[in-house]
Structures are given as C-alpha cells and as structure tokens.
Design a protein around this motif. Structure first.
Motif, PDB file in Angstrom:
ATOM      1  N   ARG A  75       0.830  -1.209   0.000  1.00  0.00           N
ATOM      2  CA  ARG A  75       0.000   0.000   0.000  1.00  0.00           C
ATOM      3  C   ARG A  75       0.864   1.258   0.000  1.00  0.00           C
ATOM      4  O   ARG A  75       0.491   2.281  -0.590  1.00  0.00           O
ATOM      5  CB  ARG A  75      -0.927   0.007   1.224  1.00  0.00           C
ATOM      6  N   LEU A  76       2.009   1.191   0.659  1.00  0.00           N
ATOM      7  CA  LEU A  76       2.891   2.352   0.736  1.00  0.00           C
ATOM      8  C   LEU A  76       3.744   2.526  -0.514  1.00  0.00           C
ATOM      9  O   LEU A  76       3.948   3.647  -0.995  1.00  0.00           O
ATOM     10  CB  LEU A  76       3.802   2.233   1.967  1.00  0.00           C
ATOM     11  N   PHE A  77       4.259   1.402  -1.043  1.00  0.00           N
ATOM     12  CA  PHE A  77       5.259   1.482  -2.109  1.00  0.00           C
ATOM     13  C   PHE A  77       4.823   0.843  -3.421  1.00  0.00           C
ATOM     14  O   PHE A  77       5.628   0.734  -4.346  1.00  0.00           O
ATOM     15  CB  PHE A  77       6.563   0.818  -1.635  1.00  0.00           C
ATOM     16  N   GLY A  78       3.566   0.430  -3.501  1.00  0.00           N
ATOM     17  CA  GLY A  78       3.094  -0.225  -4.707  1.00  0.00           C
ATOM     18  C   GLY A  78       3.374  -1.715  -4.669  1.00  0.00           C
ATOM     19  O   GLY A  78       4.188  -2.195  -3.888  1.00  0.00           O
ATOM     20  N   VAL A  79       2.692  -2.447  -5.533  1.00  0.00           N
ATOM     21  CA  VAL A  79       2.861  -3.897  -5.589  1.00  0.00           C
ATOM     22  C   VAL A  79       4.012  -4.222  -6.523  1.00  0.00           C
ATOM     23  O   VAL A  79       3.908  -4.082  -7.741  1.00  0.00           O
ATOM     24  CB  VAL A  79       1.571  -4.588  -6.068  1.00  0.00           C
ATOM     25  N   ASN A  80       5.131  -4.627  -5.957  1.00  0.00           N
ATOM     26  CA  ASN A  80       6.301  -5.008  -6.739  1.00  0.00           C
ATOM     27  C   ASN A  80       7.140  -5.959  -5.900  1.00  0.00           C
ATOM     28  O   ASN A  80       6.873  -6.172  -4.709  1.00  0.00           O
ATOM     29  CB  ASN A  80       7.108  -3.782  -7.172  1.00  0.00           C
ATOM     30  N   ALA A  81       8.145  -6.538  -6.522  1.00  0.00           N
ATOM     31  CA  ALA A  81       8.951  -7.541  -5.821  1.00  0.00           C
ATOM     32  C   ALA A  81       9.586  -6.971  -4.563  1.00  0.00           C
ATOM     33  O   ALA A  81       9.602  -7.622  -3.513  1.00  0.00           O
ATOM     34  CB  ALA A  81      10.021  -8.086  -6.765  1.00  0.00           C
ATOM     35  N   TRP A  82      10.105  -5.752  -4.638  1.00  0.00           N
ATOM     36  CA  TRP A  82      10.802  -5.177  -3.480  1.00  0.00           C
ATOM     37  C   TRP A  82       9.846  -4.896  -2.333  1.00  0.00           C
ATOM     38  O   TRP A  82      10.160  -5.159  -1.175  1.00  0.00           O
ATOM     39  CB  TRP A  82      11.541  -3.909  -3.892  1.00  0.00           C
ATOM     40  N   SER A  83       8.671  -4.371  -2.638  1.00  0.00           N
ATOM     41  CA  SER A  83       7.744  -4.043  -1.549  1.00  0.00           C
ATOM     42  C   SER A  83       7.261  -5.296  -0.830  1.00  0.00           C
ATOM     43  O   SER A  83       6.923  -5.253   0.354  1.00  0.00           O
ATOM     44  CB  SER A  83       6.545  -3.259  -2.087  1.00  0.00           C
ATOM     45  N   LEU A  84       7.243  -6.440  -1.527  1.00  0.00           N
ATOM     46  CA  LEU A  84       6.793  -7.683  -0.907  1.00  0.00           C
ATOM     47  C   LEU A  84       7.916  -8.432  -0.213  1.00  0.00           C
ATOM     48  O   LEU A  84       7.692  -9.102   0.804  1.00  0.00           O
ATOM     49  CB  LEU A  84       6.154  -8.588  -1.966  1.00  0.00           C
ATOM     50  N   LEU A  85       9.134  -8.351  -0.730  1.00  0.00           N
ATOM     51  CA  LEU A  85      10.233  -9.138  -0.186  1.00  0.00           C
ATOM     52  C   LEU A  85      11.082  -8.385   0.834  1.00  0.00           C
ATOM     53  O   LEU A  85      11.666  -8.999   1.727  1.00  0.00           O
ATOM     54  CB  LEU A  85      11.131  -9.641  -1.325  1.00  0.00           C
ATOM     55  N   ALA A  86      11.181  -7.067   0.700  1.00  0.00           N
ATOM     56  CA  ALA A  86      12.020  -6.306   1.630  1.00  0.00           C
ATOM     57  C   ALA A  86      11.583  -6.453   3.085  1.00  0.00           C
ATOM     58  O   ALA A  86      12.441  -6.521   3.983  1.00  0.00           O
ATOM     59  CB  ALA A  86      12.055  -4.835   1.226  1.00  0.00           C
ATOM     60  N   PRO A  87      10.276  -6.498   3.397  1.00  0.00           N
ATOM     61  CA  PRO A  87       9.912  -6.714   4.809  1.00  0.00           C
ATOM     62  C   PRO A  87      10.493  -7.993   5.392  1.00  0.00           C
ATOM     63  O   PRO A  87      10.900  -8.022   6.558  1.00  0.00           O
ATOM     64  CB  PRO A  87       8.380  -6.765   4.762  1.00  0.00           C
ATOM     65  N   GLN A  88      10.577  -9.052   4.586  1.00  0.00           N
ATOM     66  CA  GLN A  88      11.155 -10.294   5.096  1.00  0.00           C
ATOM     67  C   GLN A  88      12.641 -10.118   5.383  1.00  0.00           C
ATOM     68  O   GLN A  88      13.166 -10.616   6.395  1.00  0.00           O
ATOM     69  CB  GLN A  88      10.959 -11.443   4.096  1.00  0.00           C
TER      70      GLN A  88
END
Length: 651
Positions: free
Chosen positions: A89-102
């Motif tokens: 929601r903050l950075f858009g749906v992309n690989a980095w926004s989904l994987l960086a939190p992990q």
C-alpha cells in the motif's frame, strides 16, 4: 554529536571493538539479505497474490484472501501477509515491496538474537550466534522470500528474549510479553509457533527467581496472554457468518479451527491431511527419523553447525549440572538447547507435509548454542577437558562440511579440502591452547571460527545470488538425492522447466516458475506460479471493471500469476491445491449466471487432461474437477498461446 559517538561506541563496559563489529554484522546481514532481492520476482506467487489483494481490499487484508473479491483465503493465518500488504500500500505492488519486509525481519532477528545471547554469555557469544544464524543457508533463503517463516522466526526469538528477561527479573510482564510474541507467531504460521512453548515454560519453571507457587501463577498468566493474542483472531473469523467472509482455504468445512487442528495441525504430524496433494503417510514427504536433518534434503539447509551445537549443548549441560537452580548459564542452554531438540525432533518424525525450508526455525537455536558454547569453552580454555571439547567440535564440523560440500561435486570444489585440512589443523591448535597466552590462542580460535563458517557462507552467498520461486524453495546448489537446487522445484523450474530462475521478466509481466505453463497442471502447476503472457493479460483486462473476477482457475498457484499480471481478482477454485470445496459447482454456476466471472482458465491441479475430471486430493473435494468438466461441456474453448480459455459470458 556526543550521542552519535556514544551510540557508535556502545556500552561503557564493552570492549572498544564490540559495537563496531556488531554494526558490521548487521550491515553485512542487510547487504546479504537485500542485495538483488528483486531478481526473485514474485517469489511465492501464492502469497504475493494474497498480499496484492490485501493492498486493494481491507477485507482481503484482514482475512488473508487470495483475491480482492474475497473468494477464498490462503491456508495460513495472515500476519505475514499484513506486513507485505501494508508495504504494498505504501510502495506499490512489486517484488521489493513484498520481499524487503522479510529481509528486514531477518536483520532484526540477527540483532535481537545477539541482544538475547549477550545478556548472559557476553558480546562475543552474541556475535557468533548472530553470524552463525545470518549465514545459515535456509535463513538466507527464507529472509529473502515471502513465505510466513520470516515473521515466525522473528517472533519466536522475541519470545526467547522475553523469557531471558523474565528469568533475570522474575517480572510477570516479561512472561506476558513472551506469551504475546508466541501468540502473534501463531498468527504467522499457526501451531508451529507453539513448539517452543514447553521449553519456555520449563526454563522459567526451573530457573525463575520467585517461589514455585508464584512461578506457576505467572506461567498461567503467560498462557492467558498467548491464548488471547492468538485466539482473538480465531474467534473473530469463526464468529463472522460464512456469507460475510471468504472461504477458509485449506479446510473442508470452511472453519479456521479445522484448518488449525487438521491440515495445519495434527495432520502434519500423522500424515492424515485431508485435502493434501502428493506426499502422504509412510514417508511420502521424505524418510522420517533422527537422521532427517542431516540427509540430502535438509543437510545443506541447516545442518552445517548442528553436530557442533549438539556437542556444545551436552558440554554446557554437563558443566552446569551442579549449579544453583537459578543459574543463568544452565538456563540458557536449556532454553536454546530445548528449542533445538524439540523442534528438530518434531521435524524429524512428522509424517505429513514437510519441506526443507521449515528448518529455518532451527537457525536461531543452532546459532545461539554455538555462540554460548564457544564462549563458555574460551573462558575455560586452560582446562584440558574444555580444549578437547572445543577441538572435537571444530574437527567434527570440518569433516561434516567436507561431506556436505561433497554432495554437490560441481559447487566450489576447491573449498572442500581446505575446510577439512584447516579444520583439523585448527582443532589440533585448540588442544595446545591450554599452554598458550590469549594473544596466541585468540588467532587460532578465530581461524577455527572462520573455517566452521566457510561452508555455510559459500551456500549462503550462492543462495542470495540465485533467484527463487515457487512454493518449495531450497537453499544452495543442487545435491544428489535432494529436492531443491538448480533444476529442482526449490530454485524454480525456470520459465520452461530448465533450472534456476535467472533472467526473469519484471513483476507485472513476470512469467513465473511454471513448467510449460498452466496447462500442464499436476505437481508443477501446484507448486509454481502460472504464466501470464501479454496476450492473456490483454484478454483478461478487457472489460475487467464489469466483472467481480476477471477469471477463475483451478488452484491458487494457477490463478496467482494472472492476478499479479493484471492487478484484477482471479478466483482460485479449490484453494491452494484445488481440493477445497470452494466454490461448489452450484455456487460457481450461480456466479456465472450473474455474470460475475468473465473467463475460465483451463488446467490446474486435479483438473485432469484437457480440463476434465482428474484425480483429487486425499479426502478432499472434487468440486474443482466438477467445475472444470461443466465449463468444458458448456462453453467453447479457445487457445491463447498454449493456454485454454473459456468465455463464461458466451455459452
């Protein structure tokens, strides 16, 4: 400026090198976990699609729905999805926004483990524990991936930290916090989080400073906190009418309790998982037994330091056997050693679904015991018995690294013999440290540390340098008899079934990791995301706003690639493996009559050849096959590339 210098300097009672080395460790961990992260694309598109849905719909966010129209949830509680969906929601749906939190959870895990171990064993022990965990190949894999394990491990380490503080102070609040952390771990990966609970309770019951009656009462309060922090979500989901929420994926009766106790609970232990596809009771997911953690499937993932950790655990318990009840040194070995033995024991004998990446839950315990044991032996280095134990641990680790590296004869073959030879030489050097001053013994110990970490570090770097996709990732290179690695599902079948996922298109047009596209169905279509060609994306986007779901497909992985490529809801018929009774044929026909679904995409797990009825999961629903057969008999098939598509608005 003074505050910054104080932060860089660290605690006044620490040696000057401690804080710089800690910062270097955390920075190196961040680089290892973040570098080239986007190369894995959507990684596990099953969870990526659910995170995308959660970024579009708060209902999907709360329940962990596979699509924003809320047809069905993933087969886990959704806490890890919450982190990804908020990031999207903050950075858009992309690989980095989904994987960086992990990845950031991984860095936090290493830092928190350091803080936990150093409290009782000193900064050197904490640094060794953190480094060993950071370089564990399966940890590198899962802290760069979007399965729920990253959050689970972080919360379990947080629970261990709270137990350490409780043993120090006897304060009830720390036990309550331990319960809260484990409870939220349940919201990440359900019952796996509870494996550490008996160990946590035993440590405080034995070593807590208050009197026994108070210790028991405090543990009961911690249990209440655990149940409350996990149970509130279960209660809400169970109390919300089924008509007002998505179907609970992974269950056969639309029940989160059933999912918790069945498919994700006892079924994992006894192999009786209703709705499971593949594997099965009697070793279908690999041979069970005490050697499971060392075999071809798991050895290179987690077992590099496991023999040393077991040796050091025994030594620590022997040394502290006659200490006072509240002795912290022994309490630490019981805490981390218990975590290690209980979790490894369950993993070794569970007859149901088991994947090598589950072993990431062992990484903090292996790292902690290794760091604690090394620090304990160093303080006793003038004792010949301590020197012998240390030398044995290093020699065994050198030999074991030699064996593990030999399982892949094409992977850094130059490293294998130096690890063995130098390991044996440093082990011999440790035997003579009893007569050497610290300034001479120190370099020998440092060399021993480098050599025992060399093998896992090589695997770790290789893991970080290789993109991973699908539902069953695996760290390191391919090994004889292993399931993952290049050319296996762990590193993806590649866009065309050819090995590691290198050179993949970017998210939004990513071709996923399916073998020859979704028409193949079967095991490949089950564990890897679907292909979304440009023509398919254009077709699905046509008049997308007029439909609740732009398409339906059998199985979540089959649906996920199309949903991620279009950004529009795609119904995952039957959930993850197509075996859930959601929707029923009658419900699906009603959706079609109401013009809520535009297209049906053929193939998928259990759909059968040409989309007809196929073999269902063990004890699971055959609704997916029934729907596929009805669509095939009722609508005209067209082909887009190699994908069979049915327009449900044109009988």
């Amino acid at each position: 400026m003074t505050r910054v210098r104080g932060w860089l300097r660290g605690r006044a009672d620490d040696a000057a090198w401690v804080r710089p080395v800690l910062l270097a460790l955390l920075l190196a961990t961040a680089v290892l976990y973040l570098w080239g992260l986007g190369a894995s694309g959507w990684a596990n598109s099953f969870y990526a699609a659910a995170a995308q849905a959660g970024s579009q719909s708060w209902t999907a966010f709360f329940f962990g729905s596979s699509d924003a129209a809320n047809s069905i949830t993933v087969d886990k509680t959704p806490a890890s999805l919450w982190a990804m969906a908020l990031s999207a929601r903050l950075f858009g749906v992309n690989a980095w926004s989904l994987l960086a939190p992990q990845a950031l959870m991984g860095v936090a895990t290493v830092g928190l483990l350091y803080a936990t171990v150093r409290r009782w064993y000193g900064p050197a022990a904490g640094l060794i524990a953190g480094a060993a965990t950071a370089l564990t190949p399966v940890a590198v894999l899962m802290f760069r991936f979007n399965n729920p394990d990253a959050l689970l491990v972080l919360l379990m380490v947080a629970g261990a930290y709270a137990i350490v503080r409780a043993v120090e102070s006897g304060a009830t609040k720390w036990l309550v916090w331990a319960g809260v952390f484990v409870g939220f771990g349940f919201l990440a990966k359900m019952l796996q989080a509870l494996l550490v609970v008996p160990v946590f309770a035993l440590v405080y019951l034995v070593a807590g400073p208050p009197k026994l009656g108070r210790r028991v009462w405090q543990l009961l309060l911690a249990a209440v906190a655990l149940v409350a922090s996990a149970g509130w979500y279960v209660a809400v989901v169970e109390l919300v009418p089924a008509s007002m929420r998505p179907y609970i994926g992974g269950s056969q009766n639309n029940s989160l309790l059933e999912l918790t106790l069945g498919y994700n609970g006892l079924g994992r232990l006894n192999g009786n998982e209703v709705g499971s596809v593949g594997g099965g009771q009697g070793g279908g997911w690999g041979e069970t037994g005490w050697t499971r953690m060392f075999d071809a499937g798991q050895g290179g993932q987690i077992a590099w330091l496991l023999p040393a950790a077991l040796i050091l655990l025994v030594a620590g318990l022997v040394v502290t056997a006659r200490t006072a009840r509240t002795d912290r040194t022994r309490a630490g070995f019981v805490l981390w050693g218990g975590w290690l033995l209980v979790t490894a024991g369950v993993f070794s004998f569970m007859a149901g679904i088991f994947h090598a990446y589950y072993t990431v839950a062992l990484a903090p315990a292996v790292g902690a015991v290794t760091g604690m044991g090394a620090a304990m032996l160093w303080r006793r280095r003038t004792d010949p018995r301590a020197a012998l134990v240390g030398a044995t641990a290093v020699a065994v680790t050198g030999w074991w690294s030699f064996e593990l590296l030999g399982r892949s004869d094409t992977f850094v073959p130059w490293l294998r013999w130096p690890v063995l030879v130098i390991g044996l030489l440093t082990a011999a050097g440790l035997l003579v440290t009893v007569r050497l001053p610290a300034r001479v013994a120190g370099p020998i110990a440092a060399a021993a540390l480098v050599v025992v970490l060399a093998g896992p570090a090589a695997y770790a770097i290789d893991t970080a340098a290789t993109p991973h996709g699908g539902s069953i990732p695996s760290a390191g290179p391919a090994v004889a008899g292993g399931f993952g690695g290049r050319g296996g599902p762990g590193r993806g079948f590649g866009p065309y079934g050819t090995g590691a996922l290198r050179g993949m298109p970017q998210p939004g047009e990513w071709r996923g990791a399916t073998a020859r596209g979704p028409r193949g169905g079967g095991m490949s279509g089950l564990i890897n995301g679907s292909t979304a060609s440009a023509d398919m994306v254009a077709l699905l986007k046509r008049d997308a706003a007029a439909y609740t779901w732009v398409a339906a497909a059998i199985g979540s992985q089959n649906a996920s690639g199309y949903q991620l490529a279009t950004g529009a809801p795609v119904m995952a018929v039957g959930g993850f493996n197509g075996s859930d009774p959601s929707p029923t044929l009658a419900r699906f026909q009603k959706y079609v009559a109401e013009r809520k679904i535009h297209y049906f995409i053929g193939g998928g797990p259990g759909a059968g050849p040409g989309g007809g009825p196929g073999r269902g999961a063990r004890g699971g629903s055959n609704a997916g096959a029934e729907i596929s057969a009805w669509v095939e008999a009722t609508f005209t098939a067209t082909t887009v590339g190699d994908v069979t598509v049915y327009d449900l608005t044109s009988p």
